[in-house]
Motif scaffolding. Structure first.
Motif, short mmCIF file in Angstrom:
data_model
loop_
_atom_site.label_atom_id
_atom_site.label_comp_id
_atom_site.label_asym_id
_atom_site.label_seq_id
_atom_site.Cartn_x
_atom_site.Cartn_y
_atom_site.Cartn_z
N ARG A 21 39.38 -2.76 -31.38
CA ARG A 21 39.83 -1.35 -31.21
C ARG A 21 39.64 -0.61 -32.59
O ARG A 21 39.20 0.77 -32.50
CB ARG A 21 41.25 -1.10 -30.85
CG ARG A 21 42.01 0.20 -30.66
CD ARG A 21 43.52 0.08 -30.48
NE ARG A 21 43.99 1.58 -30.31
CZ ARG A 21 44.55 2.03 -31.48
NH1 ARG A 21 44.51 1.50 -32.67
NH2 ARG A 21 45.05 3.31 -31.47
N GLN A 22 40.21 -0.96 -33.76
CA GLN A 22 40.06 -0.52 -35.02
C GLN A 22 38.51 -0.08 -35.32
O GLN A 22 38.31 0.83 -35.94
CB GLN A 22 40.69 -1.20 -35.97
CG GLN A 22 40.92 -0.58 -37.27
CD GLN A 22 41.36 0.91 -37.35
OE1 GLN A 22 42.55 1.11 -36.65
NE2 GLN A 22 40.87 2.11 -37.70
N LYS A 51 41.16 7.35 -24.63
CA LYS A 51 42.57 8.50 -24.89
C LYS A 51 42.69 8.28 -26.38
O LYS A 51 42.89 9.47 -27.06
CB LYS A 51 43.59 7.88 -24.03
CG LYS A 51 44.68 9.02 -24.24
CD LYS A 51 45.89 8.37 -23.57
CE LYS A 51 47.26 9.37 -23.39
NZ LYS A 51 48.43 8.99 -22.97
N ASP A 52 42.72 7.20 -27.16
CA ASP A 52 42.66 7.19 -28.47
C ASP A 52 41.76 7.82 -29.29
O ASP A 52 41.78 8.49 -30.22
CB ASP A 52 42.98 5.55 -28.91
CG ASP A 52 44.02 4.94 -28.34
OD1 ASP A 52 45.14 5.62 -27.92
OD2 ASP A 52 44.05 3.75 -28.30
N LEU A 88 39.27 1.22 -22.28
CA LEU A 88 40.61 0.65 -22.78
C LEU A 88 41.02 1.69 -23.87
O LEU A 88 42.14 2.21 -24.07
CB LEU A 88 40.30 -0.59 -23.69
CG LEU A 88 39.91 -1.77 -22.60
CD1 LEU A 88 39.81 -3.13 -23.33
CD2 LEU A 88 41.31 -1.86 -21.52
N TRP A 89 40.06 2.48 -24.53
CA TRP A 89 40.68 2.99 -25.80
C TRP A 89 40.04 4.73 -25.77
O TRP A 89 39.97 5.31 -27.03
CB TRP A 89 40.14 2.48 -26.93
CG TRP A 89 40.85 1.10 -27.00
CD1 TRP A 89 42.28 0.87 -26.83
CD2 TRP A 89 40.14 -0.09 -27.16
NE1 TRP A 89 42.39 -0.67 -27.02
CE2 TRP A 89 41.32 -1.30 -27.28
CE3 TRP A 89 38.91 -0.53 -27.64
CZ2 TRP A 89 40.87 -2.45 -27.50
CZ3 TRP A 89 38.68 -1.77 -27.80
CH2 TRP A 89 39.65 -2.81 -27.78
N TYR A 138 35.99 0.24 -33.35
CA TYR A 138 35.51 1.23 -32.23
C TYR A 138 36.09 2.74 -32.68
O TYR A 138 35.04 3.60 -32.98
CB TYR A 138 36.17 1.18 -31.09
CG TYR A 138 36.22 2.15 -29.87
CD1 TYR A 138 35.11 2.42 -29.22
CD2 TYR A 138 37.21 2.59 -29.62
CE1 TYR A 138 35.12 3.30 -28.18
CE2 TYR A 138 37.23 3.64 -28.88
CZ TYR A 138 36.20 3.90 -28.13
OH TYR A 138 36.50 5.06 -27.07
N LEU A 139 37.18 2.90 -33.16
CA LEU A 139 37.64 4.25 -33.61
C LEU A 139 37.11 4.26 -34.79
O LEU A 139 36.84 5.55 -35.31
CB LEU A 139 39.24 4.09 -33.86
CG LEU A 139 40.09 4.15 -32.45
CD1 LEU A 139 41.59 3.87 -32.69
CD2 LEU A 139 39.63 5.42 -31.61
N ASN A 161 35.46 2.01 -23.60
CA ASN A 161 36.01 3.38 -23.55
C ASN A 161 37.00 3.43 -22.43
O ASN A 161 38.07 4.07 -22.67
CB ASN A 161 34.85 4.09 -22.98
CG ASN A 161 33.97 4.54 -24.36
OD1 ASN A 161 34.32 4.96 -25.44
ND2 ASN A 161 32.67 4.45 -24.16
#
Length: 305
Positions: free
Chosen positions: A189-190, A232-233, A229-230, A192-193, A227
């Motif tokens: 996740r990190q 929204k973030d 999963l994350w 990806y962001l 996408n």
């Protein structure tokens, strides 16, 4: 009566706001009916739509019809995008690569026409076409033939200015989950962001260098698990960076998307093609824009993933 200085200041502020950095969200290759860990095809589709709804974002889905929209279950998922107020465009039937020497111009054009028979029946349909792999042909004949074809058929070339390698991180995510369904996904996740932030910042800086302004960016993402999963973030991260979210139609109205570059960089951002057309060679940071997420994958490997 307001002073001339006050009025001038107001005009400058308005001009600055008009050029403030903005981004439109677009998604390719959906809707996918293939199975993935954690979420079913229907759950992935709904997760993407829920994230967009929660963040009040109007996006665009570029449909690869052979991934599911040519069957009732996938067609229903594509319908959900239009019903939710998102635009729906064409991304061919089977995602052929026009740069492949074995793919003919006529064959590629049939892929578009066949997909259009499906997408044209969907709510939200727009005559927007996005090249698969962002590649417009390995010969001048293919490139020019496609430009003539799209113009005659009334299609907009749905350019991408902010391309991402979210697909590479999605591959890593699926691989990790296949090996260990209980794996800690926080590092992915990190990554990806961080990847989205790095690409966004780099393309913003490149647009300022090439165009002398902040263009409305069109981001390329994919209809996939990472996408789902994350997303929204990811959208919140753009807002936290001070970016404004606009619609794809608003972005495409900018003149930068109506000027086909003379020299294309296959598989990459419109901005990189503009840079090549203007004679800009290798610039600081260009390697990170063409590495397909190699840096992020290497960092994840160092963390044992």
């Amino acid at each position: 009566m307001k002073s001339a200085a006050w009025i001038a200041g107001l005009l400058l502020a308005v001009a600055g706001a008009a050029q403030a950095q903005s981004v439109a969200f677009t998604f390719d290759d959906g809707p996918r009916l293939q199975e993935t860990p954690l979420l079913s095809p229907q759950q992935r589709n709904q997760a993407l739509l829920d994230a967009l709804s929660a963040q009040k974002v109007s996006a665009a889905l570029f449909v690869t019809c052979g991934n599911g929209a040519d069957r009732p279950a996938g067609y229903a998922l594509a319908q959900d995008w239009g019903k939710a107020g998102h635009a729906v465009g064409n991304h061919t039937m089977t995602h052929l690569d026009l740069n492949d020497a074995n793919v003919t111009l006529a064959q590629y054009q049939r892929e578009i026409t066949d997909c259009d028979r499906i997408t044209a029946t969907l709510p939200g349909y727009q005559k927007w076409f996005r090249f698969t792999f962002l590649r417009e042909g390995n010969t001048p004949e293919k490139r020019d033939g496609m430009r003539a074809f799209l113009k005659q058929a009334g299609y907009r070339n749905a350019y991408v200015s902010l391309d991402t390698s979210d697909w590479r991180l999605d591959e890593k995510l699926n691989d990790v989950l296949a090996k260990n369904p209980q794996a800690d996904l926080a590092p992915i996740r990190q990554a990806y962001l961080s990847h989205l932030r790095q690409r966004a910042t780099a393309y913003r800086d490149l647009s300022r260098q090439l165009e002398g302004r902040d263009i409305p960016q069109v981001i390329l993402m994919h209809h996939n698990l990472v996408n789902a999963l994350w997303l929204k973030d990811a959208i919140q991260q753009f807002r936290d960076m001070g970016w404004t979210i606009i619609t794809p139609a608003q972005a495409f109205a900018d003149k930068v998307y109506s000027q086909p570059p003379e020299k294309l960089v296959a598989g990459q951002s419109l901005l990189l093609s503009i840079a090549r057309s203007k004679g800009l060679g290798k610039f600081e940071g260009w390697e990170r824009l063409v590495d397909d997420g190699d840096a992020e994958i290497a960092a994840l490997r160092q963390q044992g993933l």
